[in-house]
Design an enzyme around this catalytic site. Structure first.
Site, short mmCIF file in Angstrom:
data_model
loop_
_atom_site.label_atom_id
_atom_site.label_comp_id
_atom_site.label_asym_id
_atom_site.label_seq_id
_atom_site.Cartn_x
_atom_site.Cartn_y
_atom_site.Cartn_z
N ASP A 1 0.83 -1.20 0.00
CA ASP A 1 0.00 0.00 0.00
C ASP A 1 0.87 1.26 0.00
O ASP A 1 1.97 1.27 0.57
CB ASP A 1 -0.90 0.03 1.24
CG ASP A 1 -2.09 -0.91 1.12
OD1 ASP A 1 -2.42 -1.30 -0.01
OD2 ASP A 1 -2.70 -1.24 2.15
N ARG B 196 -1.99 -0.74 -8.61
CA ARG B 196 -3.30 -0.23 -8.19
C ARG B 196 -3.26 1.30 -8.25
O ARG B 196 -2.41 1.93 -7.63
CB ARG B 196 -3.62 -0.68 -6.76
CG ARG B 196 -4.98 -0.15 -6.25
CD ARG B 196 -5.10 -0.30 -4.74
NE ARG B 196 -4.94 -1.66 -4.30
CZ ARG B 196 -4.42 -2.00 -3.13
NH1 ARG B 196 -3.96 -1.08 -2.29
NH2 ARG B 196 -4.31 -3.27 -2.79
#
Length: 310
Positions: free
Chosen positions: A136, A186
């Protein structure tokens, strides 16, 4: 925008954290966005979603760890998670997401190297069972460190995923660098309170930057992961996929657990690869506050729930 900035600032305030976490009425709203506090809660969500054709990525909640022992506890929690997922034989349908700041990235001495070595056994274990880890992205100060970690881990595990935040000025260049064969990326708009020196401040500018980055990724040979709940963004992703003759399994849409669940199922039923981001664990406060900041409707829902419970 002012409300969003206030909520993002609140996500870093220990006093407010104690007040929110200690309020029983908060739980009703938290349950909308967080699968639960235990591994069993997370696995129940995994079974429910995957049985209906939706993939998952799991996040054991925690961030800003400055204690090595706590970072190692985070590592061990992920290893337990993977061990529990293995009998389900879901392969890449169930992956995991990790924050380097939860693994010691912010340690004053040697934080980057320590975090990478803390994450590495989890990446090894994920690869061994046929799935992947996505690192992330957090606030702008961590971008260089996080992308360097992705590059390091990809040497042995090329499926390691990266995350880019469209709100940052640098992201178009990062998207070009990462739009290579096999690269899983992402793309999100961004959920951190960033200064005007490094990030777009207006929603329309963030939306435009997202569109430009999305086009870069969808035109490249990598594996784009479209992190958005915006119908216009998702529609544009489908247009770009058709324009570039992308197979259905060469990209995916990612949505947060609890956000637009009917749309997640509609897309999956229509042949789009969909993955839900499932957070779990007791350290949910920072994640929860960022979800409130992303959409004013979430704040209204939260306040209504507090009034009802009171």
């Amino acid at each position: 925008m002012v409300l969003s900035k206030a909520l993002l600032a609140a996500s870093r305030r220990p006093g407010l954290r104690r007040a929110v976490v200690g309020n029983p009425a908060t739980r009703k709203v938290v349950d909308r966005f967080v699968a639960g506090e235990t591994l069993d809660d997370a696995l129940a969500a995994v079974r429910r979603l995957t049985s209906s054709g939706i993939g998952v990525t799991l996040d054991f909640l925690g961030e800003d760890v400055t204690d090595r022992a706590e970072a190692l506890r985070t590592r061990d929690a992920y290893l337990r998670l993977l061990e529990a997922l293995e009998p389900l034989q879901l392969g890449a349908v169930a992956e995991v997401s990790m924050k380097l700041s939860a693994c010691g990235q912010g340690l004053p001495v040697g934080g980057h190297d320590f975090a990478v070595e803390t994450v590495r056994p989890v990446v090894d274990a994920a690869s061994a069972m046929g799935t992947t880890v996505t690192l992330d992205m957090e606030d702008s100060r961590t971008v260089d460190s996080t992308l360097a970690a992705v590059g390091d881990l990809r040497k042995e595990h090329p499926g390691t995923g990266a995350v880019l935040q469209a709100m940052l000025f640098r992201t178009e260049d990062d998207a070009k660098a990462l739009a290579v064969s096999g690269s899983r990326v992402r793309l999100v708009k961004g959920a951190y309170n960033e200064p005007a020196t490094v990030a777009h401040q207006k929603k329309k500018d963030v939306d435009a930057a997202y569109a430009r980055c999305l086009e870069i990724l969808m035109a490249g040979p990598g594996y784009p992961m479209v992190g958005s709940h915006d119908p216009a963004v998702i529609a544009r992703a489908h247009e770009l996929a058709a324009q570039h003759s992308r197979a259905a399994d060469s990209w995916e849409v990612q949505m947060l657990y609890g956000m637009r669940p009917d749309e997640q199922h509609r897309l999956a039923d229509g042949g789009t690869t969909v993955r839900a981001y499932i957070p779990y664990g007791s350290d949910w406060y920072g994640y929860f506050m960022r979800r409130l900041a992303e959409r004013p409707a979430n704040v209204a829902f939260f306040l209504r729930s507090l009034i009802t419970r009171s």
